[in-house]
Design a protein around this motif. Structure first.
Motif, mmCIF file in Angstrom:
data_model
loop_
_atom_site.group_PDB
_atom_site.id
_atom_site.type_symbol
_atom_site.label_atom_id
_atom_site.label_comp_id
_atom_site.label_asym_id
_atom_site.label_seq_id
_atom_site.Cartn_x
_atom_site.Cartn_y
_atom_site.Cartn_z
ATOM 1 N N GLU A 202 0.832 -1.210 0.000
ATOM 2 C CA GLU A 202 0.000 0.000 0.000
ATOM 3 C C GLU A 202 0.861 1.251 0.000
ATOM 4 O O GLU A 202 0.541 2.249 -0.667
ATOM 5 C CB GLU A 202 -0.932 -0.018 1.208
ATOM 6 C CG GLU A 202 -2.024 -1.072 1.111
ATOM 7 C CD GLU A 202 -2.940 -1.085 2.321
ATOM 8 O OE1 GLU A 202 -2.575 -0.450 3.344
ATOM 9 O OE2 GLU A 202 -4.002 -1.725 2.254
ATOM 10 N N ALA A 203 1.982 1.204 0.739
ATOM 11 C CA ALA A 203 2.885 2.355 0.769
ATOM 12 C C ALA A 203 3.528 2.590 -0.592
ATOM 13 O O ALA A 203 3.654 3.735 -1.057
ATOM 14 C CB ALA A 203 3.962 2.142 1.827
ATOM 15 N N ALA A 204 3.903 1.500 -1.256
ATOM 16 C CA ALA A 204 4.527 1.629 -2.573
ATOM 17 C C ALA A 204 3.543 2.181 -3.594
ATOM 18 O O ALA A 204 3.894 3.014 -4.438
ATOM 19 C CB ALA A 204 5.057 0.267 -3.035
ATOM 20 N N VAL A 208 3.828 6.656 -0.108
ATOM 21 C CA VAL A 208 4.123 7.031 1.274
ATOM 22 C C VAL A 208 5.632 6.978 1.506
ATOM 23 O O VAL A 208 6.291 6.022 1.102
ATOM 24 C CB VAL A 208 3.400 6.086 2.256
ATOM 25 C CG1 VAL A 208 3.842 6.347 3.687
ATOM 26 C CG2 VAL A 208 1.894 6.250 2.132
ATOM 27 N N GLU A 209 6.163 7.989 2.174
ATOM 28 C CA GLU A 209 7.610 8.086 2.335
ATOM 29 C C GLU A 209 8.138 7.295 3.528
ATOM 30 O O GLU A 209 9.319 6.947 3.560
ATOM 31 C CB GLU A 209 8.018 9.556 2.476
ATOM 32 C CG GLU A 209 7.735 10.392 1.232
ATOM 33 C CD GLU A 209 8.171 11.832 1.391
ATOM 34 O OE1 GLU A 209 8.621 12.193 2.501
ATOM 35 O OE2 GLU A 209 8.069 12.583 0.417
ATOM 36 N N THR A 210 7.277 7.010 4.521
ATOM 37 C CA THR A 210 7.728 6.317 5.733
ATOM 38 C C THR A 210 6.712 5.259 6.151
ATOM 39 O O THR A 210 5.510 5.516 6.171
ATOM 40 C CB THR A 210 7.927 7.298 6.899
ATOM 41 O OG1 THR A 210 8.860 8.310 6.520
ATOM 42 C CG2 THR A 210 8.447 6.575 8.132
ATOM 43 N N VAL A 211 7.211 4.091 6.488
ATOM 44 C CA VAL A 211 6.376 3.015 7.019
ATOM 45 C C VAL A 211 6.825 2.735 8.444
ATOM 46 O O VAL A 211 8.019 2.601 8.716
ATOM 47 C CB VAL A 211 6.492 1.739 6.163
ATOM 48 C CG1 VAL A 211 5.808 0.566 6.865
ATOM 49 C CG2 VAL A 211 5.883 1.957 4.795
ATOM 50 N N SER A 270 10.696 1.917 -1.603
ATOM 51 C CA SER A 270 12.038 2.459 -1.391
ATOM 52 C C SER A 270 12.082 3.571 -0.348
ATOM 53 O O SER A 270 13.088 4.267 -0.211
ATOM 54 C CB SER A 270 12.598 2.996 -2.715
ATOM 55 O OG SER A 270 11.737 3.989 -3.269
ATOM 56 N N GLY A 271 10.982 3.751 0.413
ATOM 57 C CA GLY A 271 10.950 4.798 1.427
ATOM 58 C C GLY A 271 11.644 4.398 2.718
ATOM 59 O O GLY A 271 12.348 3.388 2.789
ATOM 60 N N ASP A 272 11.417 5.202 3.762
ATOM 61 C CA ASP A 272 12.042 4.957 5.065
ATOM 62 C C ASP A 272 11.238 3.943 5.874
ATOM 63 O O ASP A 272 10.024 3.808 5.715
ATOM 64 C CB ASP A 272 12.140 6.264 5.862
ATOM 65 C CG ASP A 272 13.069 7.272 5.197
ATOM 66 O OD1 ASP A 272 14.050 6.833 4.554
ATOM 67 O OD2 ASP A 272 12.816 8.489 5.328
ATOM 68 N N ILE A 273 11.953 3.267 6.781
ATOM 69 C CA ILE A 273 11.335 2.289 7.675
ATOM 70 C C ILE A 273 11.588 2.728 9.114
ATOM 71 O O ILE A 273 12.733 2.941 9.507
ATOM 72 C CB ILE A 273 11.908 0.874 7.449
ATOM 73 C CG1 ILE A 273 11.649 0.410 6.011
ATOM 74 C CG2 ILE A 273 11.307 -0.104 8.454
ATOM 75 C CD1 ILE A 273 12.301 -0.915 5.672
ATOM 76 N N GLU A 274 10.513 2.886 9.890
ATOM 77 C CA GLU A 274 10.627 3.251 11.290
ATOM 78 C C GLU A 274 10.054 2.133 12.163
ATOM 79 O O GLU A 274 9.234 1.329 11.699
ATOM 80 C CB GLU A 274 9.874 4.560 11.573
ATOM 81 C CG GLU A 274 10.485 5.773 10.884
ATOM 82 C CD GLU A 274 9.734 7.049 11.212
ATOM 83 O OE1 GLU A 274 8.623 6.949 11.814
ATOM 84 O OE2 GLU A 274 10.236 8.139 10.882
ATOM 85 N N TRP A 275 10.475 2.129 13.447
ATOM 86 C CA TRP A 275 10.022 1.105 14.370
ATOM 87 C C TRP A 275 9.437 1.756 15.617
ATOM 88 O O TRP A 275 10.085 2.579 16.267
ATOM 89 C CB TRP A 275 11.189 0.174 14.742
ATOM 90 C CG TRP A 275 11.680 -0.554 13.530
ATOM 91 C CD1 TRP A 275 12.650 -0.150 12.656
ATOM 92 C CD2 TRP A 275 11.165 -1.779 13.024
ATOM 93 N NE1 TRP A 275 12.783 -1.056 11.633
ATOM 94 C CE2 TRP A 275 11.894 -2.067 11.830
ATOM 95 C CE3 TRP A 275 10.178 -2.674 13.451
ATOM 96 C CZ2 TRP A 275 11.639 -3.214 11.075
ATOM 97 C CZ3 TRP A 275 9.943 -3.811 12.700
ATOM 98 C CH2 TRP A 275 10.659 -4.068 11.537
ATOM 99 N N ASP A 276 8.187 1.406 15.924
ATOM 100 C CA ASP A 276 7.472 1.974 17.063
ATOM 101 C C ASP A 276 7.772 1.135 18.297
ATOM 102 O O ASP A 276 7.125 0.110 18.546
ATOM 103 C CB ASP A 276 5.970 1.997 16.777
ATOM 104 C CG ASP A 276 5.163 2.647 17.889
ATOM 105 O OD1 ASP A 276 5.766 2.995 18.919
ATOM 106 O OD2 ASP A 276 3.939 2.788 17.724
ATOM 107 N N THR A 277 8.738 1.581 19.097
ATOM 108 C CA THR A 277 9.192 0.799 20.248
ATOM 109 C C THR A 277 8.226 0.846 21.425
ATOM 110 O O THR A 277 8.459 0.190 22.442
ATOM 111 C CB THR A 277 10.578 1.281 20.701
ATOM 112 O OG1 THR A 277 10.514 2.681 21.012
ATOM 113 C CG2 THR A 277 11.610 1.054 19.602
ATOM 114 N N THR A 278 7.123 1.614 21.297
ATOM 115 C CA THR A 278 6.097 1.591 22.347
ATOM 116 C C THR A 278 5.199 0.368 22.209
ATOM 117 O O THR A 278 4.449 0.034 23.118
ATOM 118 C CB THR A 278 5.220 2.855 22.297
ATOM 119 O OG1 THR A 278 4.467 2.868 21.073
ATOM 120 C CG2 THR A 278 6.075 4.114 22.371
#
Length: 324
Positions: A202-204, A208-211, A270-278
């Motif tokens: 869906e992001a591709a 969307v720039e960040t997942v 090819s966007g950024d990948i973030e991790w929700d540590t909460t």
């Protein structure tokens, strides 16, 4: 290979009635395809609308009607970490009723060979890695899916009790994390890999720039393609007999971060990948010891990158009709 009771390893009768409980699900549908490809000509399956396995009278009537010689119990209420953590009563109650009804009816009607399918979540959260079958009931479960795990442990105990009390050569198999055609890609009910495929696809598509993903990405997981799982099930039915559940996996694992990268590449994100540590990580590592399985003569053949690539293709081809 462990052998007891009166079971003699041999090919199953391809003309015998073979009931696949849960034949429309991820595992059940793969087993159905495998059995068809292997020449089984008398397969029986019912959707949940046609037969509610939680209804004991209906299950017994169904077994009385078709009288199967072989059964694979792949039907279950399943879901990812969010669903398990949110609806523990549903996962415990529904799965216990499904299992007890099917196993009791199968016993009453003399089913010759039955395979009960569980999950690697039956093992303690901090079991020694890789996890051996003997680790069962040696420690605390992962609390986010303990209700589902308890139901599956009850199923294993039920199989072992059947063997002791009635002498039937029934067996249990515990798969690692499965994926492939027919998976659940729902944003609230899916497991980690199909959830990542949906999210990144869906992001591709939308640019969307960040997942953002749950947790730290550090937990390690083992993944088995469902077509390999189906192959292992038939192999065990024809070659294994023993009271212990059999681990079914690849014997190798990767981090969730690694999986996310493979999925992103497969869908073209090819966007950024973030991790929700909460958000919770779940069990830190879950790798199965597959020694018993390899000693029975079977090993996985579908590589992870190949399997994810073909699963993404299937997902896109069937997007309009998926469980979402």
């Amino acid at each position: 290979m462990v052998a007891d009771l009166d079971f003699v390893p041999a090919p199953l009768d391809r003309s015998a009635t073979f009931y696949v409980a849960g034949h429309r699900g991820l595992v059940g549908s793969a087993i159905w395809r495998k059995l068809q490809s292997e020449g089984f000509t008398n397969l029986e399956g019912r959707t949940s609308t046609e037969l509610d396995l939680k209804n004991r009278d209906d299950v017994f009537a169904f077994f009385s009607e078709i009288r199967p010689e072989y059964v694979v119990l792949a039907a279950a209420k399943v879901g990812g970490i969010l669903a398990n953590n949110t609806y523990p009563v549903d996962f415990l109650s529904d799965n216990l009723r499904i299992q007890v009804n099917v196993l009791d009816a199968a016993r009453e009607h003399g089913v010759k060979r039955l395979l009960f399918l569980g999950s690697s979540c039956i093992y303690p959260k901090f079991a020694d890695q890789p996890i051996r079958e003997e680790s069962l009931l040696t420690g605390h479960l992962e609390p986010t899916n303990d209700a589902y795990a308890i139901a599956k442990i009850a199923g294993i105990m039920h199989i072992q009790a059947i063997r002791r009390q009635y002498g039937l050569p029934w067996i249990s198999a515990m798969p690692t994390n499965l994926y492939g055609p027919g998976d659940n890609f729902s944003p609230t009910g899916s497991h980690v890999l199909p959830a990542l495929i949906r999210r990144y696809d869906e992001a591709a598509r939308s640019g969307v720039e960040t997942v953002s993903n749950w947790g730290t990405g550090s937990p390690r997981r083992e993944f088995l393609h469902v077509e390999d799982m189906a192959s292992a099930c038939l192999h065990l039915l024809e070659n294994y007999d023993g009271p212990s559940q059999v681990n079914v996996g690849t014997g190798t694992d990767v981090t969730i971060k690694d999986i996310a990268k493979i999925v992103a590449e497969a869908v073209g994100y090819s966007g950024d990948i973030e991790w929700d540590t909460t958000k919770p990580d779940g069990t830190p590592r879950k790798l199965l010891d597959v020694t018993k399985l390899t000693e029975a003569g079977w090993s996985a053949s579908i590589g992870l990158q190949e399997g994810i690539r073909t699963t993404v293709e299937w997902y896109r081809e069937n997007l309009a009709s998926l469980r979402v």
